[in-house]
Design an enzyme around this catalytic site. Structure first.
Site, PDB file in Angstrom:
ATOM      1  N   ASP A   1     -10.103  -4.579  -4.741  1.00  0.00           N
ATOM      2  CA  ASP A   1      -9.286  -4.045  -3.647  1.00  0.00           C
ATOM      3  C   ASP A   1     -10.124  -3.215  -2.670  1.00  0.00           C
ATOM      4  O   ASP A   1     -10.025  -3.360  -1.459  1.00  0.00           O
ATOM      5  CB  ASP A   1      -8.147  -3.204  -4.229  1.00  0.00           C
ATOM      6  CG  ASP A   1      -7.226  -2.636  -3.184  1.00  0.00           C
ATOM      7  OD1 ASP A   1      -6.198  -3.269  -2.892  1.00  0.00           O
ATOM      8  OD2 ASP A   1      -7.536  -1.558  -2.639  1.00  0.00           O
TER       9      ASP A   1
ATOM     10  N   SER B   1       0.825  -1.199   0.000  1.00  0.00           N
ATOM     11  CA  SER B   1       0.000   0.000   0.000  1.00  0.00           C
ATOM     12  C   SER B   1       0.874   1.270   0.000  1.00  0.00           C
ATOM     13  O   SER B   1       1.740   1.427  -0.855  1.00  0.00           O
ATOM     14  CB  SER B   1      -0.953  -0.037   1.206  1.00  0.00           C
ATOM     15  OG  SER B   1      -1.974   0.927   1.098  1.00  0.00           O
TER      16      SER B   1
ATOM     17  N   HIS C   1      -8.402  -5.087   0.104  1.00  0.00           N
ATOM     18  CA  HIS C   1      -7.117  -4.422   0.331  1.00  0.00           C
ATOM     19  C   HIS C   1      -6.337  -4.983   1.525  1.00  0.00           C
ATOM     20  O   HIS C   1      -5.136  -5.243   1.420  1.00  0.00           O
ATOM     21  CB  HIS C   1      -7.339  -2.916   0.523  1.00  0.00           C
ATOM     22  CG  HIS C   1      -6.071  -2.131   0.591  1.00  0.00           C
ATOM     23  ND1 HIS C   1      -5.237  -1.975  -0.497  1.00  0.00           N
ATOM     24  CD2 HIS C   1      -5.479  -1.455   1.613  1.00  0.00           C
ATOM     25  CE1 HIS C   1      -4.197  -1.241  -0.156  1.00  0.00           C
ATOM     26  NE2 HIS C   1      -4.312  -0.918   1.120  1.00  0.00           N
TER      27      HIS C   1
END
Length: 309
Positions: A235, A118, A290
């Site tokens: 995601d 990320s 995610h």
């Protein structure tokens, strides 16, 4: 008479000190040490850089996957800017992560791998660009907003409850906003001039705003041997999800893929050169939220494991 018999050689001092049985044991021991070295020292160290609102404990499963598949691998999840501290300005974070990564690299002359999740993917890329003597081999960018972020996620609503995505630029492109990490890569396609002028991190890192360090940074980035880009349509945080593969919106919010991005075509930071070398690998997985990327075994096996040797 001794005719016809070969005289036995006199034993040397070394032979006298190492009888046959002892020498055989020594050879066996050396062989075992050599094999052990191959098993435990054959894999480069893996350095994990966490994302926004994350910390080392969130990567226990991923660390387990790595050490089970590649026994003896030294895996380090850097314990810096965890959780709420991850909102601090990215250049501040990059400097601290740089010191931590450098200390590991200095003990790893054969190189290291970076696995960056990320927001951590942007930290890693900034580290690579600004570190002239790094020995990073493979970089795995795991669901990272490499081309920026523009979407109404739960993170955004929590940080800016009174603002919609179309008005967040008023905060992010201000001096105050640029002190928040998420604003450092906020890329509003409807306010491109403000982004180019005000973004102190992403616009500089991607070369959207020219600066005197571009060529040096490009050379530093191109020291890596492989860039692995992982992301997917479910995601739910990285917006657009194609940003994890350097794709992004145009002004009409249509997706412009990586090879049609201006920073790619101009090769501002080396992505086009790296791709031309055949050293960019893109991995797409659907059905992964995610916060599950780093604990999904299928993603690890199909997108990561092969590159962490």
């Amino acid at each position: 008479m001794n005719e016809g018999k070969r005289a036995e050689p006199e034993p040397s001092p070394a032979d006298m000190n190492n009888p046959p049985a002892s020498r055989g044991s020594l050879v066996s021991l050396l062989l075992l040490l050599f094999v052990a070295g191959l098993c435990n020292g054959g894999y480069k160290p893996v350095i994990i850089v966490h994302g926004i609102f994350d910390g080392p404990k969130d990567f226990k499963t991923l660390c387990l996957y790595i050490t089970e598949m590649h026994p003896g691998t030294e895996v380090t999840v850097i314990d810096l800017f965890d959780y709420m501290s991850s909102l601090k300005p990215l250049w501040t974070q990059v400097q601290a992560f740089q010191n931590a990564i450098n200390s590991i690299m200095q003990k790893s002359p054969d190189g290291v791998h970076l696995l960056c999740f990320s927001q951590g993917g942007l930290i890693c890329r900034a580290f690579l660009s600004t570190t002239p003597d790094h020995n990073v081999h493979t970089v795995i960018s795991l669901s990272s907003p490499q081309a920026g972020q523009f979407g109404e996620t739960k993170y955004l609503r929590w940080l800016f409850p009174e603002y919609m995505k179309r008005t967040v630029f008023r905060i992010c492109y201000s001096k105050i906003g640029q002190k928040l990490s998420i604003c450092d890569y906020w890329n509003d396609p409807h306010h491109r001039p403000q982004y180019v002028k005000s973004s102190s991190f992403l616009a500089v890192l991607n070369g959207d705003r020219p600066h005197s360090h571009l060529e040096a940074w490009k050379g530093n980035f191109l020291r890596i041997k492989k860039l692995v880009l992982i992301g997917g349509p479910d995601d739910g945080v990285i917006t657009p999800w194609q940003s994890s593969h350097f794709g992004f919106y145009d002004s009409d919010e249509n997706i412009v893929e990586m090879r049609n991005q201006e920073f790619y075509k101009k090769d501002t930071f080396g992505l086009k050169t790296l791709d031309a070398r055949g050293d960019v690998s893109v991995c797409v997985h659907s059905g992964v939220a995610h916060t599950h990327w780093h604990s999904n075994y299928t993603v690890f096996k199909s997108c990561m494991e092969m590159w962490l040797t």
